[in-house]
Enzyme design. Structure first.
Site, mmCIF file in Angstrom:
data_model
loop_
_atom_site.group_PDB
_atom_site.id
_atom_site.type_symbol
_atom_site.label_atom_id
_atom_site.label_comp_id
_atom_site.label_asym_id
_atom_site.label_seq_id
_atom_site.Cartn_x
_atom_site.Cartn_y
_atom_site.Cartn_z
ATOM 1 N N ASN A 132 23.736 37.734 45.014
ATOM 2 C CA ASN A 132 24.990 37.246 44.466
ATOM 3 C C ASN A 132 25.871 37.101 45.882
ATOM 4 O OD1 ASN A 132 25.589 40.069 45.087
ATOM 5 N ND2 ASN A 132 25.606 40.601 42.939
ATOM 6 N N ARG A 178 33.668 47.866 48.379
ATOM 7 C CA ARG A 178 33.821 48.854 47.612
ATOM 8 C C ARG A 178 35.264 49.750 47.608
ATOM 9 N NH1 ARG A 178 30.003 47.127 45.681
ATOM 10 N NH2 ARG A 178 28.040 47.650 45.361
ATOM 11 N N GLN A 232 34.359 53.424 39.091
ATOM 12 C CA GLN A 232 34.257 52.528 38.400
ATOM 13 C C GLN A 232 33.318 52.986 36.942
ATOM 14 O OE1 GLN A 232 34.182 48.791 41.394
ATOM 15 N NE2 GLN A 232 32.389 49.064 40.376
ATOM 16 N N HIS A 242 35.164 44.590 38.189
ATOM 17 C CA HIS A 242 34.363 44.166 39.112
ATOM 18 C C HIS A 242 33.506 42.884 38.471
ATOM 19 C CE1 HIS A 242 31.096 45.997 42.113
ATOM 20 N NE2 HIS A 242 31.450 44.730 42.303
#
Length: 382
Positions: free
Chosen positions: A150, A288, A317, A336
């Site tokens: 990705n 992050r 998260q 996210h």
């Protein structure tokens, strides 16, 4: 043949660590049916709206039929936290755990100790910092991710966020929702991207793609990284290497974070480092959340030292409802999502299937996919 390879790998791990616990974990599958657990976010009514939406719990990377046809057990759940969660029930006897950075199953040293049959930890995507990598290495586990799956998705998203911040888009859009029309309130802090200095902290796969996409905007491009690019690539992209991070930060109108989360980078951007940036700097962080000091970002956004902060990564998260980044001024935060586009999902689902197939056959993964192998961490996590 597969068993011989697995045994050789276990012996290599044993001799490199000198620890008998490593010897009990094989790099690849032992014979027989395996229990594979996947932890993905729940899509509810959206799961059936797109047949390519494979990254959710309901569609389970599209590999359920394939796994079960081979006699393996495939458990999928979004429930991953707390002593009574669904994941915890399966920890003692699972062989493979698959998770994503978007809905991470935090694999602690305690969970690793309980997981007596665990052999393989797979990240469907990029970024395996939800795993205690040192504990995984000490236990002789293999950790792998779908490197490159990705990077395009994230780099495109970063470019979008840069433009959103530079043009002061979010409050302008909010005016439309609120039925307002106040051009001055937006225009007094909206700029062109052309001519601005943009620096990326980290110039790996994502950082380089971002720099390539920024070149047509005629920006002054800088990068800081452990490794300097080859001169030909550096010239092609038009970016200048900055060995001194703080010196680079003081020059930048826009700073983009593109580093992995490691012991060295955790909390790296604290109040002292942020103070070295230009007043009015714009920051994009799709790397992050824990690389940033949470409160330092809030304070700098509140004072105006950071004129805009955008990203889709948080610590922890999913972010709790009271996370201060939700309520700080000048932010353009999202859940996210940057790396979980439909195209990205198809790539990382295919990568997971390929690695599972190799795992069952006792074959090696692509070298770049290993994060922990034979008791050793990949270089970016050391």
């Amino acid at each position: 043949m597969a068993m011989r390879r697995a045994t050789e790998s276990a012996i290599r791990a044993f001799t490199s660590h000198g620890n008998s616990s490593v010897f009990t974990r094989q790099l690849h599958a032992s014979p027989g049916s395996k229990k594979i657990v996947g932890v993905f976010y729940k899509a509810n009514e959206y799961a059936s709206l797109n047949p390519k939406f494979v990254g959710c719990a309901e569609n389970a990377l599209g590999i359920r039929e394939w796994l079960e046809s081979k006699g393996h057990q495939y458990i999928v759940t979004p429930d991953k936290e707390g002593p009574d969660c669904e994941l915890e029930k399966h920890i003692p006897d699972l062989h493979v755990l698959i998770s994503t950075p978007f809905h991470p199953a935090y694999v602690t040293a305690e969970r690793i100790k309980k997981a007596k049959n665990l052999q393989l930890l797979l990240t469907a995507g990029i970024g395996s910092d939800h795993i205690d990598l040192n504990a995984a290495a000490a236990a002789g586990l293999t950790v792998a991710e779908v490197t490159g799956s990705n990077v395009v998705s994230v780099a495109e998203d970063e470019l979008m966020r840069i433009l959103i911040l530079v043009r002061n888009f979010v409050p302008a859009h909010q005016q439309v929702i609120n039925g307002e029309w106040d051009v001055a309130r937006i225009a007094h802090r909206a700029y062109d991207l052309e001519g601005k200095t943009v620096g990326t902290v980290g110039a790996g796969r994502i950082g380089r793609l971002l720099l390539q996409r920024l070149k047509p905007f005629n920006c002054n491009l800088l990068y800081h990284d452990r490794l300097k690019m080859e001169p030909e690539l550096e010239k092609e992209i038009g970016a200048k290497f900055e060995e001194d991070l703080d010196a680079m930060l003081s020059k930048c109108d826009v700073v983009v974070i593109n580093m992995p989360l490691t012991d060295k980078t955790r909390g790296m951007f604290d109040q002292h480092r942020i103070a070295k940036m230009k007043k009015g700097v714009l920051i994009v962080n799709n790397a992050r959340g824990a690389i940033m000091d949470t409160q330092a970002v809030v304070d700098a956004c509140s004072s105006g030292h950071i004129a805009g902060y955008s990203g889709d990564v948080w610590n922890p998260q999913p972010a709790p409802k009271d996370h201060p980044w939700r309520y700080m001024p000048n932010q353009a935060m999202t859940p996210h999502i940057s790396g979980t586009t439909i195209d990205g999902q198809l790539r990382y689902a295919a990568g997971v299937k390929d690695m599972l197939d190799k795992y069952f056959k006792g074959e090696e993964f692509p070298a770049q996919n290993y994060i922990v192998k034979d008791g050793k961490l990949a270089s970016q996590y050391r």
